[in-house]
Design a protein around this motif. Structure first.
Motif, PDB file in Angstrom:
ATOM      1  N   PRO A  45       0.800  -1.239   0.000  1.00 26.66           N
ATOM      2  CA  PRO A  45       0.000   0.000   0.000  1.00 26.66           C
ATOM      3  C   PRO A  45       0.828   1.283   0.000  1.00 26.66           C
ATOM      4  O   PRO A  45       0.480   2.245  -0.692  1.00 26.66           O
ATOM      5  N   GLU A  46       1.918   1.313   0.781  1.00 27.79           N
ATOM      6  CA  GLU A  46       2.755   2.515   0.784  1.00 27.79           C
ATOM      7  C   GLU A  46       3.366   2.759  -0.592  1.00 27.79           C
ATOM      8  O   GLU A  46       3.429   3.899  -1.070  1.00 27.79           O
ATOM      9  N   LEU A  47       3.825   1.684  -1.225  1.00 32.12           N
ATOM     10  CA  LEU A  47       4.399   1.812  -2.558  1.00 32.12           C
ATOM     11  C   LEU A  47       3.334   2.195  -3.581  1.00 32.12           C
ATOM     12  O   LEU A  47       3.587   2.989  -4.485  1.00 32.12           O
ATOM     13  N   ARG A  48       2.156   1.613  -3.434  1.00 33.74           N
ATOM     14  CA  ARG A  48       1.077   1.885  -4.380  1.00 33.74           C
ATOM     15  C   ARG A  48       0.755   3.369  -4.431  1.00 33.74           C
ATOM     16  O   ARG A  48       0.569   3.952  -5.504  1.00 33.74           O
ATOM     17  N   ALA A  49       0.707   4.006  -3.276  1.00 35.26           N
ATOM     18  CA  ALA A  49       0.374   5.436  -3.231  1.00 35.26           C
ATOM     19  C   ALA A  49       1.439   6.271  -3.929  1.00 35.26           C
ATOM     20  O   ALA A  49       1.119   7.270  -4.586  1.00 35.26           O
ATOM     21  N   LEU A 109      13.831   3.147  -5.930  1.00 36.12           N
ATOM     22  CA  LEU A 109      12.982   4.299  -6.209  1.00 36.12           C
ATOM     23  C   LEU A 109      12.488   4.975  -4.938  1.00 36.12           C
ATOM     24  O   LEU A 109      12.427   6.208  -4.859  1.00 36.12           O
ATOM     25  N   TYR A 110      12.114   4.173  -3.949  1.00 36.18           N
ATOM     26  CA  TYR A 110      11.489   4.717  -2.738  1.00 36.18           C
ATOM     27  C   TYR A 110      12.134   4.100  -1.496  1.00 36.18           C
ATOM     28  O   TYR A 110      11.528   3.287  -0.785  1.00 36.18           O
ATOM     29  N   PRO A 111      13.380   4.482  -1.200  1.00 38.61           N
ATOM     30  CA  PRO A 111      14.089   3.858  -0.080  1.00 38.61           C
ATOM     31  C   PRO A 111      13.499   4.185   1.290  1.00 38.61           C
ATOM     32  O   PRO A 111      13.809   3.501   2.272  1.00 38.61           O
ATOM     33  N   GLU A 112      12.626   5.209   1.356  1.00 40.84           N
ATOM     34  CA  GLU A 112      12.146   5.653   2.656  1.00 40.84           C
ATOM     35  C   GLU A 112      10.976   4.832   3.189  1.00 40.84           C
ATOM     36  O   GLU A 112      10.652   4.918   4.377  1.00 40.84           O
ATOM     37  N   VAL A 113      10.291   4.035   2.360  1.00 39.02           N
ATOM     38  CA  VAL A 113       9.125   3.313   2.854  1.00 39.02           C
ATOM     39  C   VAL A 113       9.567   2.074   3.629  1.00 39.02           C
ATOM     40  O   VAL A 113      10.702   1.618   3.506  1.00 39.02           O
ATOM     41  N   ARG A 114       8.661   1.516   4.415  1.00 45.37           N
ATOM     42  CA  ARG A 114       9.048   0.459   5.351  1.00 45.37           C
ATOM     43  C   ARG A 114       9.567  -0.797   4.664  1.00 45.37           C
ATOM     44  O   ARG A 114      10.571  -1.372   5.094  1.00 45.37           O
TER      45      ARG A 114
END
Length: 340
Positions: free
Chosen positions: A10-14, A294-299
């Motif tokens: 879900p975090e990546l999806r957003a 791409l998104y290293p900050e998400v869990r």
């Protein structure tokens, strides 16, 4: 009817909803992406105690390969450091030695590793084994100059992401078959291993926009293989085609559950085990291709990066059972040395 697909985290999806996605590649699209600026290296080096060196090395066919060397600044040079030989991604057709470089730079910080990144030539300007041959030549140079680099030749890890992961696997097979150089471990991050595109996951991610689709994958493979097909495809180019995966160094493989390369990566780990080798496999539920780059900050990305770092610490420092302390503290920007 399109095949069902695993849900994206879900975090990546957003975040993915705001990313411009493509379905296919073309020569025009690749040329446009090649013109985009490289990774913001100067920004990545701010706050790090890093010695940086730029050089080129010759290849047997007369080309020259740029390489970047990042060494821990202020480290104790009396003790040889581990080395990560980094091979960038980009589908065999784009990217440069600074692509995804933030990943191995974390290992410089945390493990005191010297990072060497190679700028291999790209398809379709070169085809066949040229890309993997370039990477192998760079690795030979590193092993041959280990003393100069302050590197322990017994602790050289070959690592790469996506196409770079596939090339890392090819280089490791090549080193095994040629008997040199010694590779302590290989880290294959969502690697591009199989030109055949026949897995369930490759079919799941076909026919729609994405970070890396089946159609984009086919374009990359066509570019590097040229007229090669069937049994003429060298296993060093398409490592999944290798019949023998015995004798490989300890291996780390990861992928997302929601990406083209999932099944070929799982199969590669399974075949290493079947050959009596050691492999650690992680499939990150809800991860799409390259999610943590791409998104290293998400869990989920933080977990993937932490798990790789912990594995490297175990591999590079097996006797202690703990990771080596960072070789230097965070320092002001002016402590970063210029290229020489």
């Amino acid at each position: 009817m399109a095949p069902a697909r695993p849900e994206i985290d879900p975090e990546l999806r957003a975040l993915l909803d705001d990313l411009p996605l493509m379905s296919e590649l073309s020569p025009e699209a690749v040329e446009q992406m090649r013109r985009l600026p490289s990774a913001p290296l100067d920004a990545l080096l701010v706050g790090r105690a890093v010695d940086r060196r730029e050089l080129t090395i010759p290849t047997p066919d007369g080309a020259r390969l740029p390489m970047s060397i990042f060494s821990p600044g202020g480290a104790d040079r009396s003790t040889a450091a581990p080395c990560v030989y980094w091979i960038h991604g980009g589908g065999m057709v784009m990217g440069d030695r600074f692509s995804q470089i933030d990943i191995p730079l974390e290992w410089l910080d945390l493990l005191g590793a010297v990072v060497v990144s190679v700028d291999y030539r790209l398809a379709p300007e070169v085809t066949g084994t040229t890309l993997v041959d370039d990477c192998y030549q760079g690795l030979l140079w590193v092993a041959g100059h280990a003393g100069e680099l302050g590197v322990d030749p017994a602790r050289i890890v070959v690592a790469g992401a996506s196409a770079g992961g596939g090339l890392a696997a090819g280089v490791t097979l090549m080193a095994r078959d040629r008997g040199t150089p010694v590779i302590a471990a290989q880290m294959l991050i969502c690697p591009m291993l199989d030109h055949r595109n026949v897995t369930t996951s490759s079919r799941q991610y076909s026919g729609g926009p994405g970070v890396w689709t089946r159609e984009m994958n086919e374009y990359g493979w066509r570019s590097v293989l040229g007229d090669l097909a069937g049994e003429d495809v060298p296993v060093y180019v398409s490592p999944a085609a290798a019949g023998d995966l015995s004798g490989l160094p300890t291996t780390y493989i990861d992928a997302g559950s929601a990406e083209v390369f999932r099944d070929e990566d799982v199969d590669y780990a399974t075949r290493i085990w079947a050959a009596g080798g050691q492999a650690e496999l992680h499939v990150w539920a809800g991860g799409f291709h390259g999610f943590d780059a791409l998104y290293p900050e998400v869990r989920i990305s933080a977990a993937a990066r932490r798990t790789r770092k912990d594995w490297l610490a175990r591999v590079l420092n097996p006797a202690s059972g703990t990771q080596a302390p960072p070789p230097s503290a965070v320092v002001p920007e002016q402590a970063i040395n210029s290229p020489r």
